[in-house]
Write a protein that holds these residues in place. Sequence first.
Motif, PDB file in Angstrom:
ATOM      1  N   LEU A 141      30.489   6.810 -25.806  1.00 35.78           N
ATOM      2  CA  LEU A 141      29.403   6.164 -25.070  1.00 35.78           C
ATOM      3  C   LEU A 141      29.687   6.330 -23.586  1.00 35.78           C
ATOM      4  O   LEU A 141      30.399   5.524 -22.984  1.00 35.78           O
ATOM      5  N   PRO A 142      29.176   7.392 -22.962  1.00 37.92           N
ATOM      6  CA  PRO A 142      29.478   7.633 -21.541  1.00 37.92           C
ATOM      7  C   PRO A 142      28.847   6.589 -20.633  1.00 37.92           C
ATOM      8  O   PRO A 142      27.753   6.089 -20.905  1.00 37.92           O
ATOM      9  N   ARG A 157      13.002  16.811 -19.395  1.00 45.42           N
ATOM     10  CA  ARG A 157      12.234  15.788 -20.103  1.00 45.42           C
ATOM     11  C   ARG A 157      12.788  15.573 -21.510  1.00 45.42           C
ATOM     12  O   ARG A 157      12.924  14.420 -21.960  1.00 45.42           O
ATOM     13  N   ASP A 158      13.152  16.654 -22.191  1.00 51.73           N
ATOM     14  CA  ASP A 158      13.674  16.513 -23.556  1.00 51.73           C
ATOM     15  C   ASP A 158      14.999  15.759 -23.573  1.00 51.73           C
ATOM     16  O   ASP A 158      15.212  14.879 -24.419  1.00 51.73           O
ATOM     17  N   VAL A 159      15.893  16.099 -22.645  1.00 53.78           N
ATOM     18  CA  VAL A 159      17.197  15.439 -22.622  1.00 53.78           C
ATOM     19  C   VAL A 159      17.037  13.952 -22.303  1.00 53.78           C
ATOM     20  O   VAL A 159      17.574  13.082 -22.998  1.00 53.78           O
ATOM     21  N   LEU A 160      16.264  13.636 -21.259  1.00 54.34           N
ATOM     22  CA  LEU A 160      16.120  12.233 -20.850  1.00 54.34           C
ATOM     23  C   LEU A 160      15.396  11.418 -21.914  1.00 54.34           C
ATOM     24  O   LEU A 160      15.799  10.294 -22.236  1.00 54.34           O
ATOM     25  N   THR A 161      14.328  11.981 -22.465  1.00 55.99           N
ATOM     26  CA  THR A 161      13.543  11.228 -23.439  1.00 55.99           C
ATOM     27  C   THR A 161      14.348  10.929 -24.694  1.00 55.99           C
ATOM     28  O   THR A 161      14.378   9.789 -25.179  1.00 55.99           O
ATOM     29  N   ASN A 162      14.999  11.943 -25.237  1.00 55.92           N
ATOM     30  CA  ASN A 162      15.749  11.738 -26.479  1.00 55.92           C
ATOM     31  C   ASN A 162      16.966  10.847 -26.269  1.00 55.92           C
ATOM     32  O   ASN A 162      17.282  10.012 -27.127  1.00 55.92           O
ATOM     33  N   ALA A 163      17.636  10.999 -25.136  1.00 54.08           N
ATOM     34  CA  ALA A 163      18.810  10.163 -24.886  1.00 54.08           C
ATOM     35  C   ALA A 163      18.422   8.700 -24.713  1.00 54.08           C
ATOM     36  O   ALA A 163      19.054   7.800 -25.274  1.00 54.08           O
ATOM     37  N   LYS A 164      17.368   8.447 -23.933  1.00 47.36           N
ATOM     38  CA  LYS A 164      16.952   7.055 -23.708  1.00 47.36           C
ATOM     39  C   LYS A 164      16.346   6.448 -24.974  1.00 47.36           C
ATOM     40  O   LYS A 164      16.392   5.229 -25.178  1.00 47.36           O
ATOM     41  N   HIS A 165      15.736   7.299 -25.816  1.00 45.12           N
ATOM     42  CA  HIS A 165      15.219   6.779 -27.085  1.00 45.12           C
ATOM     43  C   HIS A 165      16.367   6.330 -27.997  1.00 45.12           C
ATOM     44  O   HIS A 165      16.247   5.321 -28.700  1.00 45.12           O
ATOM     45  N   TRP A 167      19.589   5.601 -26.884  1.00 42.10           N
ATOM     46  CA  TRP A 167      20.384   4.548 -26.222  1.00 42.10           C
ATOM     47  C   TRP A 167      19.675   4.179 -24.923  1.00 42.10           C
ATOM     48  O   TRP A 167      19.889   4.806 -23.890  1.00 42.10           O
ATOM     49  N   PRO A 168      18.808   3.193 -24.950  1.00 42.44           N
ATOM     50  CA  PRO A 168      17.978   2.892 -23.767  1.00 42.44           C
ATOM     51  C   PRO A 168      18.780   2.569 -22.505  1.00 42.44           C
ATOM     52  O   PRO A 168      18.283   2.773 -21.397  1.00 42.44           O
ATOM     53  N   ALA A 169      19.996   2.097 -22.632  1.00 38.24           N
ATOM     54  CA  ALA A 169      20.765   1.698 -21.449  1.00 38.24           C
ATOM     55  C   ALA A 169      21.522   2.850 -20.810  1.00 38.24           C
ATOM     56  O   ALA A 169      22.260   2.631 -19.848  1.00 38.24           O
ATOM     57  N   VAL A 170      21.353   4.080 -21.301  1.00 37.89           N
ATOM     58  CA  VAL A 170      22.106   5.193 -20.750  1.00 37.89           C
ATOM     59  C   VAL A 170      21.664   5.465 -19.308  1.00 37.89           C
ATOM     60  O   VAL A 170      20.484   5.348 -18.961  1.00 37.89           O
ATOM     61  N   HIS A 171      22.644   5.834 -18.470  1.00 40.29           N
ATOM     62  CA  HIS A 171      22.375   6.109 -17.051  1.00 40.29           C
ATOM     63  C   HIS A 171      22.610   7.592 -16.791  1.00 40.29           C
ATOM     64  O   HIS A 171      23.632   8.156 -17.205  1.00 40.29           O
ATOM     65  N   PHE A 172      21.649   8.237 -16.103  1.00 43.49           N
ATOM     66  CA  PHE A 172      21.734   9.660 -15.800  1.00 43.49           C
ATOM     67  C   PHE A 172      21.827   9.872 -14.293  1.00 43.49           C
ATOM     68  O   PHE A 172      21.259   9.112 -13.502  1.00 43.49           O
ATOM     69  N   ARG A 173      22.578  10.905 -13.925  1.00 45.09           N
ATOM     70  CA  ARG A 173      22.533  11.431 -12.557  1.00 45.09           C
ATOM     71  C   ARG A 173      22.067  12.875 -12.659  1.00 45.09           C
ATOM     72  O   ARG A 173      22.803  13.748 -13.128  1.00 45.09           O
ATOM     73  N   VAL A 270      21.349   3.814 -31.020  1.00 45.62           N
ATOM     74  CA  VAL A 270      21.578   2.369 -31.021  1.00 45.62           C
ATOM     75  C   VAL A 270      21.228   1.749 -32.368  1.00 45.62           C
ATOM     76  O   VAL A 270      21.901   0.811 -32.824  1.00 45.62           O
ATOM     77  N   ALA A 271      20.192   2.279 -33.030  1.00 43.66           N
ATOM     78  CA  ALA A 271      19.827   1.736 -34.335  1.00 43.66           C
ATOM     79  C   ALA A 271      20.922   2.032 -35.366  1.00 43.66           C
ATOM     80  O   ALA A 271      21.312   1.163 -36.161  1.00 43.66           O
ATOM     81  N   GLU A 272      21.424   3.272 -35.362  1.00 45.08           N
ATOM     82  CA  GLU A 272      22.477   3.622 -36.301  1.00 45.08           C
ATOM     83  C   GLU A 272      23.744   2.810 -36.038  1.00 45.08           C
ATOM     84  O   GLU A 272      24.402   2.339 -36.972  1.00 45.08           O
ATOM     85  N   GLU A 273      24.084   2.652 -34.762  1.00 45.36           N
ATOM     86  CA  GLU A 273      25.291   1.903 -34.436  1.00 45.36           C
ATOM     87  C   GLU A 273      25.131   0.428 -34.788  1.00 45.36           C
ATOM     88  O   GLU A 273      26.089  -0.213 -35.232  1.00 45.36           O
ATOM     89  N   THR A 274      23.905  -0.108 -34.585  1.00 39.81           N
ATOM     90  CA  THR A 274      23.679  -1.507 -34.968  1.00 39.81           C
ATOM     91  C   THR A 274      23.831  -1.676 -36.478  1.00 39.81           C
ATOM     92  O   THR A 274      24.445  -2.645 -36.953  1.00 39.81           O
ATOM     93  N   THR A 275      23.261  -0.724 -37.233  1.00 43.89           N
ATOM     94  CA  THR A 275      23.421  -0.776 -38.689  1.00 43.89           C
ATOM     95  C   THR A 275      24.881  -0.640 -39.091  1.00 43.89           C
ATOM     96  O   THR A 275      25.375  -1.352 -39.980  1.00 43.89           O
ATOM     97  N   ARG A 276      25.598   0.280 -38.418  1.00 40.57           N
ATOM     98  CA  ARG A 276      27.010   0.461 -38.743  1.00 40.57           C
ATOM     99  C   ARG A 276      27.813  -0.789 -38.411  1.00 40.57           C
ATOM    100  O   ARG A 276      28.725  -1.173 -39.164  1.00 40.57           O
ATOM    101  N   ILE A 277      27.482  -1.439 -37.300  1.00 40.49           N
ATOM    102  CA  ILE A 277      28.187  -2.681 -36.949  1.00 40.49           C
ATOM    103  C   ILE A 277      27.921  -3.755 -38.004  1.00 40.49           C
ATOM    104  O   ILE A 277      28.822  -4.499 -38.401  1.00 40.49           O
ATOM    105  N   GLY A 278      26.650  -3.840 -38.451  1.00 41.23           N
ATOM    106  CA  GLY A 278      26.337  -4.797 -39.510  1.00 41.23           C
ATOM    107  C   GLY A 278      27.112  -4.511 -40.782  1.00 41.23           C
ATOM    108  O   GLY A 278      27.622  -5.432 -41.442  1.00 41.23           O
TER     109      GLY A 278
END
Length: 421
Positions: A141-142, A157-165, A167-173, A270-278
């Motif tokens: 998790l960078p 657009r593809d990189v930003l859209t898929n990454a934020k979808h 993990w919404p909290a991801v930060h890009f430079r 985030v959905a997969e990780e939430t499920t895995r945490i559960g």
Amino acid sequence: MTAPSTAEQPWPVRTVARKIAEWIARLGSVWVEGEVTQISNRPNTSTAFITLRDPSANFSVTVTCATALLRSLDTPLTEGARVIMHGRPVFYEGRGTISLRVDEIRAVGIGELLARIERLRRLLAAEGLFEPGRKRKPPFLPQCVGLITGRASAAERDVLTNAKHRWPAVHFRVINVAVQGHLAVPQVLEALSTLASDPEVDVIVIARGGGSVEDLLPFSDEALCRAVAACRTPVLSAIGHEPDTPLLDHVADLRCSTPTDAGKRVVPDVAEETTRIGQLRDRARRALHGWVDREHRLLAQLRSRPVLSDPFGPLQRRMEDVHALLERARRATLSRLGHEQSRLDGVKARLTTLGPAATLARGYAVVQRVADGAPDGVLRSVADAPPGTLLRVRVVDGAVHAIVPEDTDAVNGGSGGVAGP
């Protein structure tokens, strides 16, 4: 003029220009490869001017040729074309400029480009730049993701859209650069250096959409490949489509088939990780409950044992045993003491019977001579007590002193013995 120049005898400009022209002429004819960045072919002129640039560095040279040479090419020469030229460098003494006068121009074909990339691939592979052991694993998790891509491109657009979808909290430079043409390699190298020196950037993504072999040539550049191999920050390559494999894909720490794939692989879902945490929580809860139940059963088994069901019973029985042993020891001691006391009394009685005190108690006395105020032996014979001898007579309750008289016969009634007073 062959004499060396001095401050007193300097060379004129024409001499310096002529000597420079002579030195440049010694180079002879050369083959040069580069990218055409500018063409000046004015009508009604016999000479055309071309700017030839090194695609991997910020170097360029002016090329001159006959306009008839350009018209004789099968494919018209355009800006951005990769060419090979044959000519010789010429120094124009009047203007003090250098140009390459060419007499042959060949367009670099796809086959030649692919062969050149293959030779470079073998060279880099021999140096170990493709070895899996030197590749670093991107962070799970960078904190910050550096993105090098074209401005307002579909890849960005593809990189930003898929990454934020995912993990919404991801930060890009994001650093936008040219992704084809002669400016692509220098700008990508500069952006890579900037992101690699940023301590907040944990991973770098180099992304570009699909294109022809010529469009993707900058990502097979040797300088760029070596810079990515030397970069300490993990680098993800997302160039073109699945069939496109520039050399950057082999050097990068992780190859992504497309920019969309890079957006999915740079951050977790985030959905997969939430499920895995559960799931992990459920596993931990079941494991904890199982451990508690197992320990509870063990405690119940331990408590059901006689030693733990009545812990004071064994102690009470041991205490009774101790008291019984103490009583036995006391009786044995008293018995032994009584026995020894009886023996002692018997010995004492024998000693009393055999001792002088008992004899004295029956009426006898012990007569001792006295010399110098102290007893000096027991008197055993009359002959041992001449007249005037001081005697000590010990009886049962004490002692008396006596003196043997001069006339012992009168005292003893003619028996000649010594009697006590």
